[in-house]
Design an enzyme around this catalytic site. Sequence first.
Site, PDB file in Angstrom:
ATOM      1  N   SER A  83       2.674  -5.192   8.461  1.00 54.01           N
ATOM      2  CA  SER A  83       3.368  -6.203   7.667  1.00 54.01           C
ATOM      3  C   SER A  83       2.437  -7.366   7.320  1.00 54.01           C
ATOM      4  CB  SER A  83       4.588  -6.735   8.427  1.00 54.01           C
ATOM      5  OG  SER A  83       5.491  -5.693   8.715  1.00 54.01           O
ATOM      6  N   CYS A 103      -1.426  -0.291   5.255  1.00 51.36           N
ATOM      7  CA  CYS A 103      -0.536   0.747   5.751  1.00 51.36           C
ATOM      8  C   CYS A 103      -1.199   2.113   5.744  1.00 51.36           C
ATOM      9  CB  CYS A 103       0.723   0.802   4.879  1.00 51.36           C
ATOM     10  SG  CYS A 103       1.528  -0.797   4.658  1.00 51.36           S
ATOM     11  N   GLU A 109      -2.668  -3.883  -1.344  1.00 51.43           N
ATOM     12  CA  GLU A 109      -2.208  -5.199  -1.761  1.00 51.43           C
ATOM     13  C   GLU A 109      -2.422  -5.319  -3.273  1.00 51.43           C
ATOM     14  OE1 GLU A 109      -0.718  -7.243   0.149  1.00 51.43           O
ATOM     15  OE2 GLU A 109      -1.306  -6.646   2.176  1.00 51.43           O
ATOM     16  N   ARG A 143       3.719   0.983   8.512  1.00 51.25           N
ATOM     17  CA  ARG A 143       3.561  -0.343   7.911  1.00 51.25           C
ATOM     18  C   ARG A 143       2.856  -1.342   8.819  1.00 51.25           C
ATOM     19  NH1 ARG A 143       7.853  -4.982   5.968  1.00 51.25           N
ATOM     20  NH2 ARG A 143       6.425  -5.979   4.504  1.00 51.25           N
TER      21      ARG A 143
END
Length: 628
Positions: free
Chosen positions: A52, A2, A77, A50
């Site tokens: 995804s 992101c 992450e 974002r």
Amino acid sequence: MCGIAGLYYSATPKPVDPARIQAMADAQAHRGPDGSGVWTAPGVGLGHRRLSIIDVAGSPQPMSSADQALTVTYNGEIYNFIELRTELQALGAHFVTGGDTEVLLHGWTAWGPAMLGRLNGMFAFALHDSRRQCLFMARDRLGVKPLHYVELSDGGLAFASELKGLLAHPLLRREPDIRAVEDYMAFGYVPDDACLVAGVKKLPAGHSLLIERGKSVPAPSRWWGVDFSRRATGSVKALEEELVSRMRDAVRSRLVSDVPLGAFLSGGVDSSAVVALMAEASSKAVRTCTIGFDEAGHDERAYARQIAERFATDHRERVVAADDFALIDTLVAAFDEPFADASALATYRVCELARENVTVALSGDGADEALAGYRRYKFQAAEERVRALLPVTMRASVFGKLGGIYPKADWAPRAFRAKTTLLALAEDGAEAYARSVGVTTPTLRAMLFSTEAKRALGGHRAEDRYIRAMRDAPARDAIDRAQYADFQHWLPGDILTKTDRTSMAVSLEAREPLLDYRFVEFAASLPVSMRLRGGQGKWLMKKAMERYLPKDILYRPKMGFVTPISAWFRGPLAGEAGALAKSRLLSQMFDTRTIERIATEHRAGRAEHGRTLWQLMMLERSMQRLFG
């Protein structure tokens, strides 16, 4: 993956215009094309774009806690988020989403800043706590994900994943920092402790920043650093098994994804090792992709194909032209600051190819830094052995004089560049290594900078940061010190910046399992002889991977893609070289007669200045975008 952005007023809670936050976030839309969000409260605003990957339908950002006391915007992450969820649930936390973002909210409630030590991942985030009246920002251990920030004239602190997010704020003053120009000309990239736009800072890797209401912005605090001072014990076999175990765990933890996932495959040791361990862990064929070049001496497709066949991967490849300079403006826009590592062209192309079929790709980045894989470590070790035989005064006298009279041969491989070696032997080891990782020498930089620019530099010298890092390193050996300095500067400033910007430019998430901090900590503890032995870098890793990979992959010489920059400036870019001396922006810092001279000498074939001309061209184009 992101893009994040935001504003925070620590002195007084001024109103924040949501449209301003949206503009800062949207400037980074390529980092997150799947959604956007803005959250504001008195004195604070957070924005998010974002891409995804996990919990695709849920986990919108910015995300707030159930009681609205905490709000976070996050890029990255957290690979161990499931384990952390279980631990936090045992402490009473109630989760309403299936992703990793919510772990930050509950983790902050349970552990405060100490939660960082529990996170295994790549991340940059900003978390606002209305109860404690503070904004907490943090960056992952190795600096995989970027975070820029700046204090504005109205008392606000603005932050964003990329510089372009800050540039969207009208109060950011756009003035070049001459010290960052010196740094860039030395290394070919702007290090993480500098920025071409004066006043802008990058949160260092492994650091956090806690800004409390009513207080000034403090200096960042280090929460992690690689330590080369410890030594692992055990037999070669035992350490080999532990290394494979840590690599296996790192790869498997990075296979969690709710979207298509694959890997870059160059046919080299590192990417081949990652693919081998992915294939071992996956029930489906691993998706791999390779870029080939129309110059046979730099085309590794045959090796990549060999690995793809060995592990039955779903393999794709594409050939690109060696003269792929049409990408230059694309890269200038992606990097914001000047970036002269020409391998970025190839990296962009392989990211572009990967994105056609996957949203996440694993890479082999990090093994060279962790396990002494670069040739320069071998040279440093050999030179240090010679330095140890003679006192400093004798070395300076003997090797300095010989180096001064020996002819220059920058065109030759380093092993045959006696002038470079002799001068390096005359210097302190840290000084010599700092120069070895550079692109443009201090002598040439002194010729290029104008008198006014040299005065403005005030004695600032790019190499000094490397020398400080090596002398202050938690280390036992010269190679430890060189690797430590590379972890501080080269890895985040060049390698990880290159991978982040090129992958994010095409909305691809890149993951680096060989930069799992547990693997890095273990590698740093290995005896030097298990990292570098008999001229072989990554010695223990190669030995350990013999069970997976053929020896012609493990022990073949590095090939790599060498962009034909010199030829470009004598051919299709010759006009660009000539125009550099006429650049208004460059003339404010450089001696234009020197630029004209080196361009003329290069075009005529009387001297080799291709890399310097490339640096100047990328600098000029970046400055046009930033200050033109």
